[in-house]
Design a protein around this motif. Sequence first.
Motif, PDB file in Angstrom:
ATOM      1  N   TYR A  13       0.826  -1.207   0.000  1.00 35.93           N
ATOM      2  CA  TYR A  13       0.000   0.000   0.000  1.00 35.93           C
ATOM      3  C   TYR A  13       0.861   1.257   0.000  1.00 35.93           C
ATOM      4  O   TYR A  13       0.681   2.157  -0.821  1.00 35.93           O
ATOM      5  CB  TYR A  13      -0.932  -0.029   1.205  1.00 35.93           C
ATOM      6  CG  TYR A  13      -1.504   1.306   1.588  1.00 35.93           C
ATOM      7  CD1 TYR A  13      -2.407   1.956   0.754  1.00 35.93           C
ATOM      8  CD2 TYR A  13      -1.152   1.921   2.778  1.00 35.93           C
ATOM      9  CE1 TYR A  13      -2.923   3.196   1.096  1.00 35.93           C
ATOM     10  CE2 TYR A  13      -1.656   3.151   3.130  1.00 35.93           C
ATOM     11  CZ  TYR A  13      -2.537   3.785   2.292  1.00 35.93           C
ATOM     12  OH  TYR A  13      -3.037   5.005   2.621  1.00 35.93           O
ATOM     13  N   ILE A  36      -6.599   8.155   1.271  1.00 37.27           N
ATOM     14  CA  ILE A  36      -5.790   6.985   0.919  1.00 37.27           C
ATOM     15  C   ILE A  36      -4.402   7.415   0.448  1.00 37.27           C
ATOM     16  O   ILE A  36      -3.382   6.850   0.851  1.00 37.27           O
ATOM     17  CB  ILE A  36      -6.498   6.161  -0.175  1.00 37.27           C
ATOM     18  CG1 ILE A  36      -7.748   5.516   0.411  1.00 37.27           C
ATOM     19  CG2 ILE A  36      -5.573   5.086  -0.719  1.00 37.27           C
ATOM     20  CD1 ILE A  36      -8.581   4.801  -0.629  1.00 37.27           C
ATOM     21  N   ALA A  91      -0.676   7.084   2.837  1.00 38.13           N
ATOM     22  CA  ALA A  91       0.556   6.382   2.476  1.00 38.13           C
ATOM     23  C   ALA A  91       1.786   7.225   2.810  1.00 38.13           C
ATOM     24  O   ALA A  91       2.775   6.716   3.326  1.00 38.13           O
ATOM     25  CB  ALA A  91       0.539   6.029   0.992  1.00 38.13           C
TER      26      ALA A  91
END
Lengths: 246, 282
Positions: B117, B158, B162
């Motif tokens: 991810y 999202i 990260a």
Amino acid sequence: MVLSCTDVRKTFGSHVVLDGLTLDVGEHEVVALIGASGSGKSTLLRCVNLLAEIDDGVIRLDGEDITDPRVDPDSVRQKIGLVFQSYNLFPHMTVLDNITLAPVRVHKRPAAEARDQAMEWLNRVGLADKAGSYPDNLSGGQQQRVAIVRALVNSPRLLLLDEVTSALDPELVGEVLTMIRELKGEGMTMVLATHEMGFARQVADRVAFLDKGRVLEQGPPSQVLGDPVEPRTRQFLARIIEAGRL
Amino acid sequence: MSPSQYEPSAIQQGRITFRRRKAVRSVLLAALSTAIVGTLLGVLVTGAPGWDRVRQSFFDPRIAREWLPEILEGLWLNLRMLVFCALAALALGLLIAVLRTLRGPVFFPVRALATLYTYSFRGLPLIIVIYLMAFGIPGLRLEGTPSVTVLGGAAIVITYGAYLAEVFRAGIESVHPSQIAAARSLGLSYRQSMRFVVLPQAVRRVAPPLLNDTVALQKDVGLISLAGPIDAIRMAQIGVAQTANFTPYVVAGVLFVLLALPLIAVTDWVTLRAARRQNAGT
Ligand SMILES: Nc1ncnc2c1ncn2[C@@H]1O[C@H](COP(=O)(O)OP(=O)(O)OP(=O)(O)O)[C@@H](O)[C@H]1O
Ligand SMILES: [Mg+2]
């Protein structure tokens, strides 16, 4: 026996640090571990506290095999206090919070009670006025005394001290030694690794000389430090005398 | 001798006078050079041959006044998005960073997924994530698909999660292993050691870069306008189309800067404090 290590082996890769080491420590006894740098004193203390996993042998605390993989290491560590050479206080917490962290979070004691007990200890070691300070603002000797108190408030069965004076200036060593001598008077069972032979002579009931991963020679301080049997012990002590540390 | 009796010596008084004079001179010099540079810039811009046209199409006060309320209304959406996305991205980043520290074979899949991810979403441009989320997911025609605004917000969370995960991880790794050893030796479990000893130190250390990323996030929140919701930038775009004048964009730009100012000020303050703390420790 409070602590009994039998045939303990510990390796790092191909480097054998402890090679069938056997050592017993009785109730209220104070044992000093001596030996050259790299002889495995710290490693042994870390193994006893289960911070490092041994590769063979058995370590017992009050007769219970603590090296059995089914044993919960956290519950074992709650019964063994370990004080590090470099204090390892938590820099983001005040002195008081450092001391009460384990009593409150691990032993689930009420915060007020833990505080009172911590203040009592700080009073004893003359650091009550530092309760709200951060470790960075304390001298080395003060930090080390706080680290010892932090281990003691958990009422450990066994206290492990790893060169607790070696990072300190000579004037600061006295404060810490006084504290350890008092603990001995109260019957605390202790194992201490040290390079200070004078310290070992003063507080230890027994001195154990580590060499090649084993206890090569042990006995009362006067005998091991004054009249050693093994040639290697004599060599070691001769070097220490040369360095002016006896 | 009590402190009240202390009088600086002649030498010290000389030093104090010298320093004061030097300070006054520095302030005067700074003011003078600022005035010169400012005048030069002003002459350069307003003296340019196209200045009149630029002023009309970018700095029209009438259009600015007319569109300010509508753009402000759009900004309200940006502000809500900012608060929500920043909090959610921080939480997600922290979670991922902690997952990546877990040891042991049981956690291998968790670790691998978390690593995958952070690797992929740090490489993927935010615009593409927004398009994929805001247009791709509704395309599935699933029951209960959230609105485009929510999907756009999720894309930002999202992507930024990260980045923030890596910042948190750097912080966690900067905490010396002896701190964990000390915590464990007191009987604290792995979780307790993380929570009370490692994470508080890690977060303190990376607070400046975390806040800096939050400033970047507050700008990028404007990108959701690409997916359709009417935020400040979208509203400004509408204004530009209706008035055939770029002033609404300038208004939106100024508002964004104003929105960022407090955050930037806090970041600077935290960074300064962190630097001071570090220097005090040595
Ligand atoms: N985590 C580790 N990985 C690899 N080798 C290690 C590790 N910890 C210790 N050792 C090695 O084990 C040996 C014993 O180290 P240890 O720290 O126990 O010695 P010591 O007797 O405490 O020495 P000192 O008196 O200098 O503190 C050393 O050779 C050291 O290099
Ligand atoms: Mg050592």
